[in-house]
Design a protein around this motif. Sequence first.
Motif, short mmCIF file in Angstrom:
data_model
loop_
_atom_site.label_atom_id
_atom_site.label_comp_id
_atom_site.label_asym_id
_atom_site.label_seq_id
_atom_site.Cartn_x
_atom_site.Cartn_y
_atom_site.Cartn_z
N HIS A 105 64.31 36.13 42.86
CA HIS A 105 63.07 36.60 42.25
C HIS A 105 62.09 36.97 43.36
CE1 HIS A 105 64.52 35.32 38.35
NE2 HIS A 105 64.80 34.14 38.87
N ARG A 106 62.19 38.19 43.83
CA ARG A 106 61.41 38.61 45.00
C ARG A 106 59.90 38.56 44.70
NH1 ARG A 106 59.54 43.78 44.37
NH2 ARG A 106 60.55 44.93 42.72
N GLU A 107 59.16 38.32 45.75
CA GLU A 107 57.71 38.31 45.64
C GLU A 107 57.22 39.74 45.45
OE1 GLU A 107 54.97 36.12 48.56
OE2 GLU A 107 54.75 38.28 49.07
N VAL A 108 56.42 39.96 44.41
CA VAL A 108 55.83 41.26 44.16
C VAL A 108 54.40 41.29 44.69
CG1 VAL A 108 55.11 42.89 42.35
CG2 VAL A 108 57.29 41.67 42.15
N LEU A 109 53.66 40.20 44.48
CA LEU A 109 52.29 40.10 44.97
C LEU A 109 52.02 38.68 45.41
CD1 LEU A 109 49.00 41.51 43.79
CD2 LEU A 109 49.21 39.05 43.68
N TYR A 110 51.34 38.57 46.54
CA TYR A 110 50.80 37.30 47.01
C TYR A 110 49.32 37.55 47.26
CZ TYR A 110 49.35 33.56 50.11
OH TYR A 110 48.67 32.50 50.65
N ALA A 111 48.47 36.61 46.87
CA ALA A 111 47.05 36.71 47.15
C ALA A 111 46.44 35.32 47.14
CB ALA A 111 46.35 37.61 46.12
N GLU A 112 45.21 35.25 47.59
CA GLU A 112 44.47 33.99 47.56
C GLU A 112 43.13 34.22 46.88
OE1 GLU A 112 44.19 32.62 51.59
OE2 GLU A 112 46.38 32.61 51.84
N THR A 113 42.68 33.23 46.14
CA THR A 113 41.35 33.30 45.55
C THR A 113 40.33 33.15 46.67
OG1 THR A 113 41.16 30.92 45.18
CG2 THR A 113 42.22 32.23 43.43
N THR A 114 39.08 33.36 46.36
CA THR A 114 38.03 33.23 47.38
C THR A 114 37.89 31.78 47.86
OG1 THR A 114 36.36 33.05 45.65
CG2 THR A 114 36.73 35.24 46.61
N THR A 115 38.46 30.83 47.11
CA THR A 115 38.45 29.42 47.56
C THR A 115 39.70 29.08 48.36
OG1 THR A 115 39.49 28.63 45.51
CG2 THR A 115 37.06 28.71 45.57
N GLY A 116 40.58 30.07 48.58
CA GLY A 116 41.77 29.84 49.38
C GLY A 116 43.00 29.42 48.60
N MET A 117 42.92 29.37 47.26
CA MET A 117 44.08 28.97 46.47
C MET A 117 45.08 30.12 46.38
SD MET A 117 44.47 28.01 42.44
CE MET A 117 44.66 29.72 41.97
N PRO A 118 46.32 29.91 46.84
CA PRO A 118 47.30 30.98 46.74
C PRO A 118 47.87 31.11 45.32
CG PRO A 118 48.31 29.05 47.74
CD PRO A 118 46.86 28.72 47.52
N PHE A 119 48.22 32.33 44.98
CA PHE A 119 48.98 32.59 43.76
C PHE A 119 49.91 33.75 44.04
CE2 PHE A 119 45.29 35.33 43.34
CZ PHE A 119 45.76 36.49 42.75
N ALA A 120 50.94 33.88 43.24
CA ALA A 120 51.90 34.96 43.47
C ALA A 120 52.55 35.38 42.16
CB ALA A 120 52.98 34.52 44.45
N PHE A 121 52.95 36.65 42.14
CA PHE A 121 53.80 37.18 41.08
C PHE A 121 55.18 37.40 41.70
CE2 PHE A 121 49.77 39.52 39.60
CZ PHE A 121 49.45 38.55 38.67
N HIS A 122 56.19 36.91 41.01
CA HIS A 122 57.58 37.14 41.42
C HIS A 122 58.28 37.91 40.32
CE1 HIS A 122 58.08 34.54 45.05
NE2 HIS A 122 56.92 34.09 44.61
N ASP A 123 59.23 38.74 40.72
CA ASP A 123 59.99 39.55 39.76
C ASP A 123 60.84 38.62 38.90
OD1 ASP A 123 61.70 41.29 38.43
OD2 ASP A 123 62.01 42.56 40.17
#
Length: 164
Positions: A105-123
Amino acid sequence: MLGAPVQIAYAVDDVGRAAASWATRGVGPFFVREHIEVTNVRVRGRASSFDHSSAYGQWGDLMVELIHQHNGGDDPVVGTSGIHHVAHFVDDFHDAAARLTADGHREVLYAETTTGMPFAFHDGGVERGHLIEIYERTVPLARFYEMVRAASVGWNGADPVRHL
């Protein structure tokens, strides 16, 4: 690795209009955030940006997110309709991301909120037909989920779309 889904998200053209429509079906109320700021964005492995707006409401035990990407260009992360992703809380973000990738399930998007919390969308692949979103259950995020849920308890349909 993934717990039960905590959110289902639908791609829409206009989050406010979509939220108003969903609210007529008893889902909500919705809380709208326009142009949500995120940092350290990677899209399909390349540095990028992710300008999006979302409306969040409650549908029974599940949060609903209505999401629109403003800067999709030729390779958008968010389309214009249909189920976009199903979100899961994970105990360890980096471990869960590595496991999803190892499982194909490849990573499609990785980002962090302005508080530094990571989140990601995987295929999610053809068996799911949508993306898988992961993030850790932080205190601020848990409070947000609880605020949306609590607003839905006994909601009578008044003030269906609220801007944050």
